[in-house]
Design a protein around this motif. Structure first.
Motif, PDB file in Angstrom:
ATOM      1  N   VAL A  11       2.130   3.774  -9.305  1.00 32.72           N
ATOM      2  CA  VAL A  11       1.933   2.781 -10.357  1.00 32.72           C
ATOM      3  C   VAL A  11       1.230   1.581  -9.722  1.00 32.72           C
ATOM      4  CG1 VAL A  11       3.998   3.496 -11.633  1.00 32.72           C
ATOM      5  CG2 VAL A  11       4.149   1.589 -10.010  1.00 32.72           C
ATOM      6  N   PRO A  12       0.585   0.727 -10.511  1.00 31.66           N
ATOM      7  CA  PRO A  12      -0.013  -0.474  -9.938  1.00 31.66           C
ATOM      8  C   PRO A  12       1.037  -1.337  -9.248  1.00 31.66           C
ATOM      9  CG  PRO A  12      -0.862  -0.105 -12.139  1.00 31.66           C
ATOM     10  CD  PRO A  12       0.262   0.862 -11.952  1.00 31.66           C
ATOM     11  N   VAL A  13       0.645  -1.980  -8.164  1.00 37.04           N
ATOM     12  CA  VAL A  13       1.525  -2.886  -7.424  1.00 37.04           C
ATOM     13  C   VAL A  13       0.792  -4.205  -7.201  1.00 37.04           C
ATOM     14  CG1 VAL A  13       2.661  -3.334  -5.202  1.00 37.04           C
ATOM     15  CG2 VAL A  13       2.887  -1.096  -6.295  1.00 37.04           C
ATOM     16  N   GLY A  14       1.453  -5.302  -7.554  1.00 37.96           N
ATOM     17  CA  GLY A  14       0.927  -6.633  -7.317  1.00 37.96           C
ATOM     18  C   GLY A  14       1.739  -7.343  -6.257  1.00 37.96           C
ATOM     19  N   LEU A  15       1.067  -8.037  -5.348  1.00 42.32           N
ATOM     20  CA  LEU A  15       1.722  -8.722  -4.245  1.00 42.32           C
ATOM     21  C   LEU A  15       1.405 -10.210  -4.310  1.00 42.32           C
ATOM     22  CD1 LEU A  15       0.733  -6.182  -1.440  1.00 42.32           C
ATOM     23  CD2 LEU A  15       2.907  -6.271  -2.689  1.00 42.32           C
ATOM     24  N   GLN A  32       0.827  -1.201   0.000  1.00 38.52           N
ATOM     25  CA  GLN A  32       0.000   0.000   0.000  1.00 38.52           C
ATOM     26  C   GLN A  32       0.865   1.257   0.000  1.00 38.52           C
ATOM     27  OE1 GLN A  32      -0.474   2.365   2.681  1.00 38.52           O
ATOM     28  NE2 GLN A  32      -2.007   3.506   1.502  1.00 38.52           N
ATOM     29  N   GLN A  33       1.915   1.250   0.826  1.00 35.63           N
ATOM     30  CA  GLN A  33       2.814   2.406   0.874  1.00 35.63           C
ATOM     31  C   GLN A  33       3.606   2.540  -0.415  1.00 35.63           C
ATOM     32  OE1 GLN A  33       3.095   4.710   3.558  1.00 35.63           O
ATOM     33  NE2 GLN A  33       4.174   5.831   1.956  1.00 35.63           N
ATOM     34  N   LEU A  34       4.054   1.411  -0.956  1.00 34.58           N
ATOM     35  CA  LEU A  34       4.837   1.424  -2.189  1.00 34.58           C
ATOM     36  C   LEU A  34       4.005   1.948  -3.351  1.00 34.58           C
ATOM     37  CD1 LEU A  34       7.770   0.557  -2.713  1.00 34.58           C
ATOM     38  CD2 LEU A  34       6.890  -1.612  -3.574  1.00 34.58           C
ATOM     39  N   GLN A  35       2.756   1.498  -3.435  1.00 37.56           N
ATOM     40  CA  GLN A  35       1.888   1.964  -4.519  1.00 37.56           C
ATOM     41  C   GLN A  35       1.643   3.465  -4.408  1.00 37.56           C
ATOM     42  OE1 GLN A  35      -1.628   3.073  -4.835  1.00 37.56           O
ATOM     43  NE2 GLN A  35      -1.034   3.239  -6.988  1.00 37.56           N
ATOM     44  N   LYS A  36       1.482   3.938  -3.198  1.00 36.60           N
ATOM     45  CA  LYS A  36       1.279   5.370  -2.974  1.00 36.60           C
ATOM     46  C   LYS A  36       2.507   6.168  -3.381  1.00 36.60           C
ATOM     47  CE  LYS A  36       0.326   8.631   0.812  1.00 36.60           C
ATOM     48  NZ  LYS A  36       0.080   8.763   2.276  1.00 36.60           N
ATOM     49  N   ASP A  37       3.690   5.680  -3.017  1.00 37.79           N
ATOM     50  CA  ASP A  37       4.927   6.406  -3.313  1.00 37.79           C
ATOM     51  C   ASP A  37       5.281   6.377  -4.803  1.00 37.79           C
ATOM     52  OD1 ASP A  37       5.199   6.995  -0.641  1.00 37.79           O
ATOM     53  OD2 ASP A  37       6.643   5.395  -0.229  1.00 37.79           O
ATOM     54  N   LEU A  38       5.035   5.242  -5.455  1.00 31.43           N
ATOM     55  CA  LEU A  38       5.418   5.073  -6.857  1.00 31.43           C
ATOM     56  C   LEU A  38       4.359   5.585  -7.818  1.00 31.43           C
ATOM     57  CD1 LEU A  38       6.840   1.425  -6.698  1.00 31.43           C
ATOM     58  CD2 LEU A  38       8.178   3.515  -6.993  1.00 31.43           C
TER      59      LEU A  38
END
Length: 466
Positions: free
Chosen positions: A180-184, A172-178
């Motif tokens: 871009v879409p993030v898949g886990l 969630q934090q990574l998607q906010k900072d980047l």
């Protein structure tokens, strides 16, 4: 007798028919599903099964690729690199057709390890108010998948509670900072040693482990990670260590070297970033407990009467060393809260995202507190030089810098006076006129050790001698 002669032929026909039926339709592994995230900026692999010799066409976002299934019915190909975005439709055509909807392109991270990675948002949110608030949100650009047969899910208040707490907070934090879409992708099992997360082949291919065998034959790797290899990924977040290796004679540092290298070999993507969470968890004070990330850290305390003389800090220092493996970084957890299962999963996840931003993405953000670099003896003093001083070394709390101890040739450590001088700390003690070794925060827990950099990150445990 005639029946006995006919029966094998009938069985052969039935077996052939069954095998043909198994591959009659084009199929893909469960990780290829609606709502999936494909890794951006790389030739992402797509694979599956079909009738032997059947032509398979894979299309997305204006590009189309053709291949044929081999004699074993398996096929694979790679897409041309895609830019972050979507949604797209991923079309896979043969004698049948699969159209996967709502496909995003962004960054994919794999989370693995034991209970601190497996533990769910729903359970930890009860004791982590920050996590609870995050879990109530909907994040259209964040997607989840379980490596063992799972399909992709969108992040929302209904799906969030069932996913890994630390991996959710990280993503969630990574998607906010980047932006871009993030898949886990999650593959983790509580109470498991690292020796079950790699195979005998991985051990054999590493010169330091070639004479050892994987615990349980590497069953956990085969169940939870192998099914998603070689799906395109950006990196791995690992949280394990409490259960050791379960490989007699192999320590965690060496085993993790074989695991990290082995995973990279089978993925075939080169040295993708491998992040791991520091063990043991917590044990230290924080720069500022009003920061939500650090709110569960230990309170600062005065020094014990005497410093530790034995090996109490050895495992903590040894675990720090795992970062020496190529393209590997540690998520410092000393100032995030203690326990075998720390409640502060939001803080752990956000610290992991900070490390990813600095280490994997090259952003201008400090990822470590001061790390021992070298030392020299100058008379009755030892001058310790640090890396990752960030915007400067600093002490926090108390009347001055504490947590350092020095020893002479007798090996008995005494608390030292410590003074910051640029990117060094000068330590001395009237009880040790001829020092030969120095240690810092050398204990299982050390809330009394208070060296930081001005970026608010704590110095790491070390012991060094001539």
């Amino acid at each position: 007798m005639r029946l006995l002669r006919v029966l094998p032929a009938a069985l052969l026909l039935a077996t052939t028919t069954l095998a043909s039926a198994l591959f009659a339709e084009v199929k893909v592994p469960p990780i290829f599903s609606d709502h999936m995230v494909l890794q951006r900026d790389m030739a992402a692999p797509v694979w599956g099964t079909a009738e032997p010799g059947e032509e398979v066409v894979v299309s997305i976002d204006g590009q189309s690729h053709t291949t044929k299934a081999g004699d074993d019915g398996k096929w694979s190909l790679k897409l041309k690199p895609l830019k972050a975005g979507g949604p797209h439709v991923l079309s896979i055509k043969g004698s049948s057709e699969i159209d996967l909807q709502d496909v995003l392109v962004g960054d994919v991270w794999v989370g693995s390890g034991q209970s601190n990675m497996a533990g769910g948002v729903g359970g930890y949110a009860k004791g982590d108010e920050v996590l609870a608030e995050l879990a109530a949100g909907t994040y259209p650009q964040l997607r989840f998948c379980r490596g063992k047969g799972g399909k992709w899910q969108e992040s929302n208040p209904k799906t969030n509670p069932g996913f890994s707490a630390i991996l959710f907070a990280f993503g969630q934090q990574l998607q906010k900072d980047l932006d871009v879409p993030v898949g886990l992708v999650l593959g983790a099992v509580g109470g498991t040693p690292s020796g079950r997360w790699l195979t005998d082949e991985m051990l054999a291919n590493n010169p330091h482990t070639k004479d050892y065998q994987a615990a349980n034959g590497g069953d956990l790797y085969k169940q939870h990670i192998q099914p998603v290899v070689p799906y395109g990924i950006r990196g791995v977040l690992w949280d394990q260590g409490e259960s050791g290796t379960a490989i007699k004679g192999l320590d965690q540092f060496t085993t993790m070297g074989a695991l990290i290298g082995g995973w990279r070999d089978v993925w075939g993507q080169g040295e993708f970033p491998f992040l791991y969470v520091q063990k043991p968890s917590g044990g230290g004070c924080a720069w500022d407990k009003s920061n939500p990330t650090n709110r569960m850290a230990e309170d600062f305390t005065e020094l014990p009467a005497k410093p530790q003389q034995g090996n109490a800090g050895e495992y903590r220092a040894h675990h720090v060393g795992i970062m020496k493996h190529p393209s590997t970084a540690m998520v410092t957890a000393r100032d995030l809260g203690s326990g075998i299962h720390p409640r502060n999963k939001s803080g752990y996840g956000h610290r992991a995202a900070q490390v990813a931003m600095g280490f994997a993405y090259g952003k201008d953000v400090e990822i470590y507190g001061p790390i021992y670099a070298s030392h020299k003896i100058e008379g009755n003093k030892i001058v310790v030089k640090f890396n990752h001083v960030g915007s400067g070394l600093a002490s926090k709390h108390g009347d001055g810098l504490q947590g350092f101890a020095i020893a002479g040739k007798d090996g008995t450590y005494h608390w030292a006076q410590a003074i910051i001088d640029g990117d060094t700390v000068v330590v001395s003690s009237p009880d040790v006129p001829q020092p030969v070794s120095v240690q810092y925060a050398w204990d299982k827990n050390s809330p009394w050790a208070n060296l930081f950099n001005n970026d608010g990150l704590p110095a790491l445990t070390f012991r060094a001698s001539e």
